[in-house]
Scaffold this motif. Structure first.
Motif, mmCIF file in Angstrom:
data_model
loop_
_atom_site.group_PDB
_atom_site.id
_atom_site.type_symbol
_atom_site.label_atom_id
_atom_site.label_comp_id
_atom_site.label_asym_id
_atom_site.label_seq_id
_atom_site.Cartn_x
_atom_site.Cartn_y
_atom_site.Cartn_z
ATOM 1 N N VAL A 78 41.337 26.784 44.497
ATOM 2 C CA VAL A 78 41.290 26.722 43.031
ATOM 3 C C VAL A 78 42.379 25.808 42.499
ATOM 4 C CG1 VAL A 78 40.328 29.039 42.798
ATOM 5 C CG2 VAL A 78 42.766 28.757 42.747
ATOM 6 N N SER A 79 42.070 25.127 41.410
ATOM 7 C CA SER A 79 43.102 24.346 40.732
ATOM 8 C C SER A 79 43.701 25.147 39.584
ATOM 9 C CB SER A 79 42.529 23.020 40.226
ATOM 10 O OG SER A 79 41.457 23.259 39.342
ATOM 11 N N ALA A 80 43.057 26.267 39.232
ATOM 12 C CA ALA A 80 43.524 27.110 38.129
ATOM 13 C C ALA A 80 44.305 28.315 38.655
ATOM 14 C CB ALA A 80 42.333 27.562 37.287
ATOM 15 N N SER A 81 45.015 28.142 39.763
ATOM 16 C CA SER A 81 45.695 29.284 40.381
ATOM 17 C C SER A 81 46.733 29.920 39.469
ATOM 18 C CB SER A 81 46.323 28.879 41.713
ATOM 19 O OG SER A 81 47.203 27.795 41.536
ATOM 20 N N HIS B 5 37.775 29.565 37.366
ATOM 21 C CA HIS B 5 38.751 29.293 36.313
ATOM 22 C C HIS B 5 39.390 30.556 35.753
ATOM 23 C CE1 HIS B 5 37.360 25.176 36.412
ATOM 24 N NE2 HIS B 5 36.130 25.634 36.334
ATOM 25 N N SER B 6 38.960 31.715 36.261
ATOM 26 C CA SER B 6 39.481 32.976 35.735
ATOM 27 C C SER B 6 39.624 33.990 36.868
ATOM 28 C CB SER B 6 38.538 33.541 34.670
ATOM 29 O OG SER B 6 37.316 33.959 35.271
ATOM 30 N N GLN C 38 46.754 30.067 36.164
ATOM 31 C CA GLN C 38 46.036 30.832 35.149
ATOM 32 C C GLN C 38 45.484 32.132 35.732
ATOM 33 O OE1 GLN C 38 43.029 28.698 32.936
ATOM 34 N NE2 GLN C 38 41.847 30.565 32.605
ATOM 35 N N ILE C 39 44.901 32.055 36.916
ATOM 36 C CA ILE C 39 44.328 33.241 37.552
ATOM 37 C C ILE C 39 45.419 34.259 37.860
ATOM 38 C CG2 ILE C 39 43.185 34.061 39.656
ATOM 39 C CD1 ILE C 39 41.563 31.394 39.556
#
Length: 77
Positions: free
Chosen positions: A62-65, A44-45, A67-68
């Motif tokens: 990742v689903s948080a691409s 998530h990070s 954000q990353i």
């Protein structure tokens, strides 16, 4: 490995915890340098993503691409 796969994958990423760096490290030790590893879920990070790469992952699921990538952009500015 005997099936001539290009990648091994930690999980689908749809479980409760997703991949952990320890999982990736163990997989790298098991398959050696000739197979690629995809770590999926649990990231998530930027720190999470980098820990997977440091552990031996070649590809991340990742689903948080967004954000990353935002964190990476801020880190490089």
């Amino acid at each position: 490995m005997a099936g001539d796969a290009d990648f091994v994958k930690t999980s689908t990423g749809f479980s409760t915890s997703g991949a952990k760096a320890e999982d990736v490290k163990l997989m790298r030790e098991a398959v050696g340098p000739d197979f690629k590893i995809k770590a999926a879920g649990g990231m998530h990070s930027l720190a999470d993503a980098l820990s997977m790469i440091d552990a031996g992952a070649d590809r991340l699921g990742v689903s948080a691409s967004v954000q990353i990538l935002e964190e990476a952009k801020q880190a490089w500015e």
